[in-house]
Design a protein around this motif. Structure first.
Motif, PDB file in Angstrom:
ATOM      1  N   ALA A  94     -65.375 -23.809  23.797  1.00  0.00           N
ATOM      2  CA  ALA A  94     -66.788 -23.527  23.465  1.00  0.00           C
ATOM      3  C   ALA A  94     -67.183 -22.110  23.869  1.00  0.00           C
ATOM      4  CB  ALA A  94     -67.688 -24.564  24.133  1.00  0.00           C
ATOM      5  N   ARG A 143     -70.206 -21.487  17.423  1.00  0.00           N
ATOM      6  CA  ARG A 143     -68.847 -22.060  17.491  1.00  0.00           C
ATOM      7  C   ARG A 143     -68.799 -23.389  16.728  1.00  0.00           C
ATOM      8  NH1 ARG A 143     -63.895 -19.888  18.407  1.00  0.00           N
ATOM      9  NH2 ARG A 143     -64.871 -18.483  19.905  1.00  0.00           N
ATOM     10  N   VAL A 144     -69.891 -24.144  16.790  1.00  0.00           N
ATOM     11  CA  VAL A 144     -69.944 -25.418  16.053  1.00  0.00           C
ATOM     12  C   VAL A 144     -69.820 -25.138  14.547  1.00  0.00           C
ATOM     13  CG1 VAL A 144     -71.380 -27.409  15.446  1.00  0.00           C
ATOM     14  CG2 VAL A 144     -71.319 -26.601  17.825  1.00  0.00           C
ATOM     15  N   TYR A 157     -70.602 -33.531  15.530  1.00  0.00           N
ATOM     16  CA  TYR A 157     -70.038 -32.619  16.524  1.00  0.00           C
ATOM     17  C   TYR A 157     -70.470 -33.017  17.923  1.00  0.00           C
ATOM     18  CZ  TYR A 157     -74.541 -30.182  17.130  1.00  0.00           C
ATOM     19  OH  TYR A 157     -75.850 -29.878  17.418  1.00  0.00           O
ATOM     20  N   VAL A 194     -70.462 -31.105  22.030  1.00  0.00           N
ATOM     21  CA  VAL A 194     -70.127 -29.979  22.908  1.00  0.00           C
ATOM     22  C   VAL A 194     -70.063 -30.547  24.313  1.00  0.00           C
ATOM     23  CG1 VAL A 194     -70.764 -27.664  23.680  1.00  0.00           C
ATOM     24  CG2 VAL A 194     -71.424 -28.431  21.386  1.00  0.00           C
ATOM     25  N   SER A 209     -66.212 -24.282  13.738  1.00  0.00           N
ATOM     26  CA  SER A 209     -65.361 -25.469  13.842  1.00  0.00           C
ATOM     27  C   SER A 209     -65.645 -26.440  12.694  1.00  0.00           C
ATOM     28  CB  SER A 209     -65.610 -26.154  15.187  1.00  0.00           C
ATOM     29  OG  SER A 209     -64.875 -27.334  15.285  1.00  0.00           O
ATOM     30  N   THR A 218     -65.456 -31.175  16.294  1.00  0.00           N
ATOM     31  CA  THR A 218     -66.147 -31.577  15.066  1.00  0.00           C
ATOM     32  C   THR A 218     -65.266 -32.547  14.280  1.00  0.00           C
ATOM     33  OG1 THR A 218     -65.279 -29.635  13.927  1.00  0.00           O
ATOM     34  CG2 THR A 218     -67.491 -29.442  14.827  1.00  0.00           C
ATOM     35  N   VAL A 260     -65.922 -27.509  21.858  1.00  0.00           N
ATOM     36  CA  VAL A 260     -66.668 -27.923  20.673  1.00  0.00           C
ATOM     37  C   VAL A 260     -65.697 -28.754  19.840  1.00  0.00           C
ATOM     38  CG1 VAL A 260     -67.588 -27.107  18.472  1.00  0.00           C
ATOM     39  CG2 VAL A 260     -68.235 -25.953  20.600  1.00  0.00           C
ATOM     40  N   PRO A 263     -74.056 -22.664  21.747  1.00  0.00           N
ATOM     41  CA  PRO A 263     -72.726 -22.773  21.144  1.00  0.00           C
ATOM     42  C   PRO A 263     -72.723 -23.125  19.660  1.00  0.00           C
ATOM     43  CG  PRO A 263     -73.267 -24.847  22.177  1.00  0.00           C
ATOM     44  CD  PRO A 263     -74.472 -23.953  22.353  1.00  0.00           C
ATOM     45  N   HIS A 296     -76.115 -33.876  17.083  1.00  0.00           N
ATOM     46  CA  HIS A 296     -74.699 -34.202  16.855  1.00  0.00           C
ATOM     47  C   HIS A 296     -74.261 -34.188  15.395  1.00  0.00           C
ATOM     48  CE1 HIS A 296     -73.922 -35.035  21.001  1.00  0.00           C
ATOM     49  NE2 HIS A 296     -74.902 -35.911  21.066  1.00  0.00           N
TER      50      HIS A 296
END
Ligand code: COA
Length: 216
Positions: A110, A139-140, A196, A198, A143, A205, A203, A136, A173
């Motif tokens: 993450a 990054r999500v 997803y 964290v 991903s 998904t 992270v 984050p 989420h």
């Protein structure tokens, strides 16, 4: 388990933090692994061990999961699935192909996504939809797109660019993905819903593609 929170009951998912001491590489799986790269070998073996455990949940006996020329995993007949590994985490998700059209999973540390990477993999609109304090979720977003690719590829056997789909994150989420290419297969058309999480510095998904006509 974190991964099981992201997939429906029809998808069997197994994860492992670090490397499994019991993990082995099966014959026919390791042709592409470089000799001497023992860290990669352990990571590879652990991810495959997660997959074999998940497959056992579907009643599939342990066997090799070869690496295709395109690097995608070769699942037994009647199975769909996806693998991921990063720093200290490995996971596999599998399902009976009669229950699910396709599944993708991805895990990333993450860490903030470098700005130049964010700009390469997202549209202006996707970036604008992120909150001012983007981490984050940056990054999500990344991903989620890799997960989408892993769900897309077994259906199409084609590359999908980062700008060929848009992803909208719906905290806490959920994410919504839309593939933008003209000749998108019916099962992948419209809005696809992924999940997803964290947690533990990661992270993670996942996106499960239902069969045509089974989308809620
Ligand atoms: C293939 C890709 C998604 C892998 O993601 P990654 O974050 O680099 O790596 P991960 O650890 O999460 O996943 C690696 C696993 O992905 C699987 N994989 C590789 N190629 C694949 C493919 N074409 N289709 C499905 N799964 C694939 C493999 O099982 C691999 O594990 P293994 O080498 O141990 O067998 C990534 O390298 C890539 O090519 N991305 C570009 C395409 C893309 O993401 N487009 C976005 C569309 S919106």
């Amino acid at each position: 388990m974190l991964i099981t929170q992201l997939v429906p009951a029809a998808v069997r998912a197994v994860e492992w933090f670090g490397d499994r001491p019991d993990a082995t590489v099966f014959p026919g799986e390791d042709g592409h692994l470089r000799r001497g790269d023992s860290a990669r070998r352990r990571e590879f073996a652990t991810t495959r061990a997660c997959a074999r455990e998940a497959l056992a949940g579907l009643g599939v006996r342990p066997g090799p999961i070869p690496v295709g020329a395109d690097r995608s995993p070769g699942w037994p007949a009647g199975v769909v699935g996806s693998l991921t590994h990063c720093a200290c985490y490995r996971a596999a998700a599998v399902a009976n192909s009669r229950a699910v059209r396709s599944v993708g999973i991805d895990a990333e540390p993450a860490h903030p996504l470098p700005r130049r990477v964010l700009e390469r993999v997202t549209t202006q609109a996707e970036r604008a939809a992120l909150p001012a304090d983007i981490h984050p979720l940056d990054r999500v977003l990344f991903s989620a797109k890799e997960t989408l690719f892993k769900a897309w590829y077994p259906i199409t056997r084609r590359y999908l660019g980062f700008l060929d789909a848009t992803v909208e994150i719906r905290p806490p989420h959920r994410f919504l993905a839309r593939i933008l290419v003209d000749d998108c297969p019916t099962s992948l058309r419209g809005l696809l819903t992924g999940r997803y999480i964290v947690e533990r510095g990661l992270v993670i998904t996942a996106l499960t593609v239902p069969h045509e006509g089974e989308r809620s």
